[in-house]
Design a protein around this motif. Structure first.
Motif, PDB file in Angstrom:
ATOM      1  N   ARG A  60       3.991 -34.302 -66.441  1.00  0.00           N
ATOM      2  CA  ARG A  60       3.881 -34.275 -67.911  1.00  0.00           C
ATOM      3  C   ARG A  60       5.251 -34.081 -68.555  1.00  0.00           C
ATOM      4  NH1 ARG A  60       1.632 -29.867 -68.955  1.00  0.00           N
ATOM      5  NH2 ARG A  60       0.149 -29.757 -67.280  1.00  0.00           N
ATOM      6  N   CYS A  61       6.063 -33.169 -67.998  1.00  0.00           N
ATOM      7  CA  CYS A  61       7.389 -32.896 -68.570  1.00  0.00           C
ATOM      8  C   CYS A  61       8.310 -34.107 -68.463  1.00  0.00           C
ATOM      9  CB  CYS A  61       8.027 -31.697 -67.880  1.00  0.00           C
ATOM     10  SG  CYS A  61       7.231 -30.133 -68.307  1.00  0.00           S
ATOM     11  N   SER A  62       8.074 -34.959 -67.468  1.00  0.00           N
ATOM     12  CA  SER A  62       8.919 -36.147 -67.314  1.00  0.00           C
ATOM     13  C   SER A  62       8.474 -37.274 -68.239  1.00  0.00           C
ATOM     14  CB  SER A  62       8.883 -36.639 -65.866  1.00  0.00           C
ATOM     15  OG  SER A  62       7.666 -37.283 -65.582  1.00  0.00           O
ATOM     16  N   GLY A  63       7.419 -37.054 -68.983  1.00  0.00           N
ATOM     17  CA  GLY A  63       6.905 -38.097 -69.861  1.00  0.00           C
ATOM     18  C   GLY A  63       6.114 -39.145 -69.090  1.00  0.00           C
ATOM     19  N   GLY A  64       5.654 -38.778 -67.902  1.00  0.00           N
ATOM     20  CA  GLY A  64       4.871 -39.715 -67.098  1.00  0.00           C
ATOM     21  C   GLY A  64       5.711 -40.734 -66.364  1.00  0.00           C
ATOM     22  N   THR A  65       7.014 -40.452 -66.201  1.00  0.00           N
ATOM     23  CA  THR A  65       7.881 -41.432 -65.562  1.00  0.00           C
ATOM     24  C   THR A  65       8.161 -41.124 -64.101  1.00  0.00           C
ATOM     25  OG1 THR A  65       9.844 -40.233 -66.300  1.00  0.00           O
ATOM     26  CG2 THR A  65       9.053 -42.022 -67.706  1.00  0.00           C
ATOM     27  N   TYR A  66       8.102 -39.865 -63.696  1.00  0.00           N
ATOM     28  CA  TYR A  66       8.463 -39.497 -62.331  1.00  0.00           C
ATOM     29  C   TYR A  66       7.407 -39.956 -61.335  1.00  0.00           C
ATOM     30  CZ  TYR A  66      12.291 -36.344 -63.675  1.00  0.00           C
ATOM     31  OH  TYR A  66      13.453 -35.806 -64.143  1.00  0.00           O
ATOM     32  N   GLY A  67       7.866 -40.537 -60.244  1.00  0.00           N
ATOM     33  CA  GLY A  67       7.005 -40.856 -59.123  1.00  0.00           C
ATOM     34  C   GLY A  67       7.063 -39.726 -58.106  1.00  0.00           C
ATOM     35  N   SER A  68       6.437 -39.916 -56.963  1.00  0.00           N
ATOM     36  CA  SER A  68       6.369 -38.834 -55.979  1.00  0.00           C
ATOM     37  C   SER A  68       7.731 -38.390 -55.445  1.00  0.00           C
ATOM     38  CB  SER A  68       5.447 -39.223 -54.831  1.00  0.00           C
ATOM     39  OG  SER A  68       5.876 -40.392 -54.196  1.00  0.00           O
ATOM     40  N   PRO A  69       8.730 -39.268 -55.240  1.00  0.00           N
ATOM     41  CA  PRO A  69      10.014 -38.770 -54.746  1.00  0.00           C
ATOM     42  C   PRO A  69      10.702 -37.795 -55.705  1.00  0.00           C
ATOM     43  CG  PRO A  69       9.863 -41.123 -54.386  1.00  0.00           C
ATOM     44  CD  PRO A  69       8.701 -40.740 -55.249  1.00  0.00           C
ATOM     45  N   LYS A  70      10.696 -38.113 -57.000  1.00  0.00           N
ATOM     46  CA  LYS A  70      11.342 -37.213 -57.965  1.00  0.00           C
ATOM     47  C   LYS A  70      10.537 -35.940 -58.174  1.00  0.00           C
ATOM     48  CE  LYS A  70      14.211 -40.346 -60.637  1.00  0.00           C
ATOM     49  NZ  LYS A  70      14.526 -40.843 -61.966  1.00  0.00           N
ATOM     50  N   VAL A  71       9.221 -36.050 -58.146  1.00  0.00           N
ATOM     51  CA  VAL A  71       8.375 -34.858 -58.263  1.00  0.00           C
ATOM     52  C   VAL A  71       8.622 -33.955 -57.058  1.00  0.00           C
ATOM     53  CG1 VAL A  71       6.003 -34.015 -58.286  1.00  0.00           C
ATOM     54  CG2 VAL A  71       6.630 -35.956 -59.698  1.00  0.00           C
ATOM     55  N   VAL A 116       2.868 -34.807 -51.537  1.00  0.00           N
ATOM     56  CA  VAL A 116       3.007 -34.975 -52.989  1.00  0.00           C
ATOM     57  C   VAL A 116       2.445 -36.324 -53.409  1.00  0.00           C
ATOM     58  CG1 VAL A 116       4.659 -35.153 -54.893  1.00  0.00           C
ATOM     59  CG2 VAL A 116       4.997 -33.438 -53.116  1.00  0.00           C
ATOM     60  N   ALA A 117       2.748 -37.365 -52.651  1.00  0.00           N
ATOM     61  CA  ALA A 117       2.244 -38.703 -52.984  1.00  0.00           C
ATOM     62  C   ALA A 117       0.716 -38.741 -52.909  1.00  0.00           C
ATOM     63  CB  ALA A 117       2.845 -39.740 -52.035  1.00  0.00           C
ATOM     64  N   LYS A 118       0.152 -38.107 -51.892  1.00  0.00           N
ATOM     65  CA  LYS A 118      -1.299 -38.097 -51.736  1.00  0.00           C
ATOM     66  C   LYS A 118      -1.968 -37.337 -52.881  1.00  0.00           C
ATOM     67  CE  LYS A 118      -4.891 -36.957 -48.412  1.00  0.00           C
ATOM     68  NZ  LYS A 118      -5.190 -36.401 -47.094  1.00  0.00           N
ATOM     69  N   LEU A 119      -1.408 -36.179 -53.237  1.00  0.00           N
ATOM     70  CA  LEU A 119      -1.973 -35.398 -54.342  1.00  0.00           C
ATOM     71  C   LEU A 119      -1.861 -36.147 -55.657  1.00  0.00           C
ATOM     72  CD1 LEU A 119      -1.125 -31.625 -53.860  1.00  0.00           C
ATOM     73  CD2 LEU A 119      -3.327 -32.629 -54.367  1.00  0.00           C
ATOM     74  N   MET A 120      -0.724 -36.800 -55.890  1.00  0.00           N
ATOM     75  CA  MET A 120      -0.556 -37.566 -57.130  1.00  0.00           C
ATOM     76  C   MET A 120      -1.575 -38.698 -57.203  1.00  0.00           C
ATOM     77  SD  MET A 120       3.550 -37.675 -57.805  1.00  0.00           S
ATOM     78  CE  MET A 120       3.371 -38.605 -59.325  1.00  0.00           C
ATOM     79  N   ARG A 135       6.085 -44.452 -63.916  1.00  0.00           N
ATOM     80  CA  ARG A 135       6.363 -45.786 -64.461  1.00  0.00           C
ATOM     81  C   ARG A 135       7.478 -46.437 -63.668  1.00  0.00           C
ATOM     82  NH1 ARG A 135       7.447 -44.219 -70.190  1.00  0.00           N
ATOM     83  NH2 ARG A 135       5.786 -42.735 -70.381  1.00  0.00           N
ATOM     84  N   THR A 136       7.348 -47.721 -63.439  1.00  0.00           N
ATOM     85  CA  THR A 136       8.409 -48.439 -62.744  1.00  0.00           C
ATOM     86  C   THR A 136       9.519 -48.754 -63.736  1.00  0.00           C
ATOM     87  OG1 THR A 136       7.306 -50.529 -63.169  1.00  0.00           O
ATOM     88  CG2 THR A 136       6.867 -49.472 -61.048  1.00  0.00           C
TER      89      THR A 136
END
Length: 142
Positions: A68-79, A95-99, A107-108
């Protein structure tokens, strides 16, 4: 034990409970339909969450907050990187599985495309080359 209970016991308990409250189906019938015993249902219904389930729930909350803080832009590596900075010991795959379970997808990045692409049309005449040529036709001084 039934296939549903083996996959995720919490889901099976939820299904059996909702059958009773929403449809009026007795627990005994719902348990038989799902292939689990009544004693299994009551054991799972009343047990407190395990440490693993609590940790996973806290992890999911942190992942949602970071996303949410990233504005919905972060994918699993950055999270994942942000979680490590916060002190979590977790793998990128978790993290990827939970996401994915939470329905969160970053967002790409849209790559900028240049407007002029080589080979589409002849290049425009260079302004430098035009300034070296005399407009009257002579090419040199003199």
């Amino acid at each position: 034990m039934g296939e549903v209970a083996e996959a995720d016991p919490a889901v099976a308990v939820g299904v059996i409970s909702s059958c009773k409250t929403e449809e009026g189906i007795p627990h005994r019938v719902a348990c038989r339909a799902l292939g689990v015993s009544e004693s299994w249902y009551y054991k799972w219904r009343d047990r407190p969450p395990t440490e693993r389930e609590k940790r996973r729930q806290h992890l999911a909350e942190d992942i949602e907050e970071i996303f949410r803080c990233s504005g919905g832009t972060y994918g699993s590596p950055k999270v994942f990187i942000e979680l490590v900075r916060r002190g979590w010991r977790v793998s990128v795959n978790t993290v990827a599985k939970l996401m994915a379970e939470l329905g969160l997808a970053g967002r790409t990045v849209k790559r900028r495309r240049s407007l002029t692409r080589p080979g589409r049309r002849p290049a425009a005449p260079s302004s430098r080359r035009a300034s070296l040529v005399d407009p009257h036709g002579s090419k040199g001084r003199g």
